[in-house]
Write an enzyme that holds these catalytic residues in place. Structure first.
Site, PDB file in Angstrom:
ATOM      1  N   PHE A 111       0.813  -1.219   0.000  1.00 41.70           N
ATOM      2  CA  PHE A 111       0.000   0.000   0.000  1.00 41.70           C
ATOM      3  C   PHE A 111       0.843   1.263   0.000  1.00 41.70           C
ATOM      4  O   PHE A 111       0.391   2.325  -0.433  1.00 41.70           O
ATOM      5  CB  PHE A 111      -0.965  -0.005   1.188  1.00 41.70           C
ATOM      6  CG  PHE A 111      -0.432   0.533   2.488  1.00 41.70           C
ATOM      7  CD1 PHE A 111      -0.663   1.845   2.863  1.00 41.70           C
ATOM      8  CD2 PHE A 111       0.276  -0.290   3.356  1.00 41.70           C
ATOM      9  CE1 PHE A 111      -0.196   2.342   4.071  1.00 41.70           C
ATOM     10  CE2 PHE A 111       0.739   0.185   4.561  1.00 41.70           C
ATOM     11  CZ  PHE A 111       0.517   1.506   4.924  1.00 41.70           C
ATOM     12  N   LYS A 112       2.086   1.163   0.464  1.00 50.19           N
ATOM     13  CA  LYS A 112       2.934   2.359   0.513  1.00 50.19           C
ATOM     14  C   LYS A 112       3.172   2.940  -0.880  1.00 50.19           C
ATOM     15  O   LYS A 112       3.454   4.134  -1.024  1.00 50.19           O
ATOM     16  CB  LYS A 112       4.270   2.025   1.175  1.00 50.19           C
ATOM     17  CG  LYS A 112       4.162   1.430   2.577  1.00 50.19           C
ATOM     18  CD  LYS A 112       3.586   2.402   3.565  1.00 50.19           C
ATOM     19  CE  LYS A 112       3.431   1.791   4.947  1.00 50.19           C
ATOM     20  NZ  LYS A 112       4.673   1.566   5.662  1.00 50.19           N
ATOM     21  N   ASP A 113       3.068   2.107  -1.914  1.00 48.25           N
ATOM     22  CA  ASP A 113       3.256   2.608  -3.281  1.00 48.25           C
ATOM     23  C   ASP A 113       2.254   3.706  -3.628  1.00 48.25           C
ATOM     24  O   ASP A 113       2.576   4.612  -4.408  1.00 48.25           O
ATOM     25  CB  ASP A 113       3.086   1.476  -4.301  1.00 48.25           C
ATOM     26  CG  ASP A 113       4.237   0.491  -4.299  1.00 48.25           C
ATOM     27  OD1 ASP A 113       5.390   0.930  -4.132  1.00 48.25           O
ATOM     28  OD2 ASP A 113       3.984  -0.719  -4.449  1.00 48.25           O
TER      29      ASP A 113
END
Length: 462
Positions: A111-113
């Site tokens: 999800f950090k992308d």
């Protein structure tokens, strides 16, 4: 829109200055001086928007026109042009009461992308238009580091150093960081845990002379733009959900550093009608204890099957406390001083009641995490990574029959095959992940020693 520090001792800043500041010079975190509220009518108009269009709408309330619209649009479409799903964050129906928002379709399968692909483009833009030298410094419990490196690798005018806890991230997480051989990337593998890494980062950002001399910029969620970018998928999830305007909608979020769940809190304050915000954590359950008892007290570190949540000191907790204290910077400073000197803070009475109205929380044990993975693979044919499994366990505990819940899938299960394998489930790795195992690694293993880390940074940043 102006931005201010939670500690109240920093002059109001604009959007780009806030991006560049990260941690405020008084030790606080930057927040908007006023949170814009989206009307129900405007929210309904947004239902037909793509993720990119929604992103631009939400950011328009915060950027103060400091970035020309066409420039911002180009950054947004470039950032999400390499996601494997056209929706960027698609919604998957698991059963009648549970949907999963898949946040793992970016280049590093986490999800950090979603935030960091944009942050990389934004930092590159600022470096070019302002002629800024940007040296990014961050700590990771696994996913932030890989996503941040992927977002800025090879970009002119930017160098990035990431600290990660040696041997305490998954093998895939480690490989995604350390197989990058670009000259503008340095990986420091620190003998210690994530909290040790994060503490050094905060101390270096608090050293204003060092921060200024080496042009340090934050990529962790202490940077408000990370938080803001994540609010987009809260709106997008709600607006994708069929009939969400007629149902009570809960969102269950695997939480370690409090950044992702705080993005939901911000979205809720902006007018998104989330019924329950559910915090899912693991045996490092400081956030659950705070919600249940009112005590925020870092405890001993426990290694778990969900290592990205193996965190005791949650950076973004300060932002939430600021709003819980009705934006009283002086009170907030007192609480943070008490946390520093006494190792704990406690809220009770009306404040605790407000916390419990804002959040539900569950700390999921290792055994239960594996049970949930097995259960949903058998019953629904849907494979959860260990962090998402914690979120689904929390959904099961807190959702009522007349409610619909969205659990956030924060990582692809292939990133945590060590845990998945314990259930007896065999999975096939996506080709980009499988290829990592054939590449050489590039990292420097260092002691948990601030002076040694400073020496590495000075040599790298030049």
């Amino acid at each position: 829109m102006e931005y201010i520090s939670t500690r109240g001792k920093v002059a109001a800043r604009g959007f780009i200055d806030t991006v560049l500041m990260g941690l405020a010079d008084d030790g606080g975190l930057m927040v908007p001086a006023e949170i814009p509220v989206i009307s129900p009518e405007k929210l309904e108009e947004w239902r037909s928007l793509s993720f990119q269009e929604l992103f631009l709408e939400i950011f328009s309330y915060y950027t103060n026109d400091e970035i020309p619209y066409d420039d911002l649009k180009k950054m947004v479409y470039t950032s999400y042009g390499n996601f494997r799903a056209p929706e960027v964050t698609p919604l998957h129906r698991v059963n009648d009461s549970l949907y999963v928002l898949e946040l793992f379709h970016g280049p590093t399968f986490a999800f950090k992308d979603v935030a960091l692909q944009f942050m990389g483009e934004l930092y590159s833009y600022i470096a070019k238009v302002r002629g800024e030298i940007i040296h990014i410094l961050g700590a990771t419990s696994g996913d932030t580091g890989a996503a941040a490196i992927q977002g800025v690798r090879g970009k002119e005018g930017i160098k990035i150093c990431i600290l990660h806890p040696h041997g305490k991230v998954s093998k895939v997480q480690e490989l995604q960081m350390t197989t990058v051989d670009d000259s503008n990337v340095l990986n420091l593998s620190v003998e210690g845990n994530f909290d040790d890494c994060q503490k050094i980062i905060k101390e270096l950002f608090a050293d204003l002379d060092f921060k200024g001399r080496y042009h340090l910029r934050a990529i962790n969620s202490i940077n408000f733009v990370r938080i803001l970018a994540q609010t987009v998928y809260y709106f997008h999830a709600y607006l994708q959900l069929p009939g969400s305007d007629q149902k009570k909608v809960n969102i269950s979020v695997p939480s370690g550093n409090f950044g992702n769940i705080f993005s939901g809190f911000l979205a809720q304050r902006m007018g998104l009608p989330i019924h329950k915000l559910i915090i899912a954590t693991n045996e490092n359950n400081i956030l659950e204890r705070f919600v249940v008892t009112g005590e925020y007290k870092p405890g001993s570190f426990t290694g778990t099957y969900s290592p990205s949540m193996d965190i005791q000191v949650a950076s973004n907790f300060e932002r939430y406390l600021y709003y819980l204290l009705d934006e009283d910077a002086e009170k907030l400073s007192g609480y943070m001083a008490a946390l520093q000197s006494e190792g704990a803070i406690t809220v009770d009475g009306e404040l605790l009641a407000r916390v419990q109205a804002d959040f539900s929380a569950l700390g999921v044990k290792n055994a239960q995490c594996l049970e949930i993975i097995s259960k949903y693979q058998q019953e629904s044919g849907y494979l959860l990574d260990p962090h998402t499994a914690c979120g689904v366990a929390a959904y099961e505990k807190f959702s009522a029959p007349d409610e619909i819940s969205i659990a956030y899938a924060t990582a692809h299960p292939a990133k945590f095959d060590e845990a998945i394998a314990l259930t007896g489930i065999k999975q096939e790795f996506p080709a980009p992940i499988a290829a990592l195992f054939e590449l050489p690694q590039h990292q420097v293993v260092v002691d948990h020693d601030k002076a040694e880390i400073v020496r590495q940074l000075v040599a790298f940043y030049g």
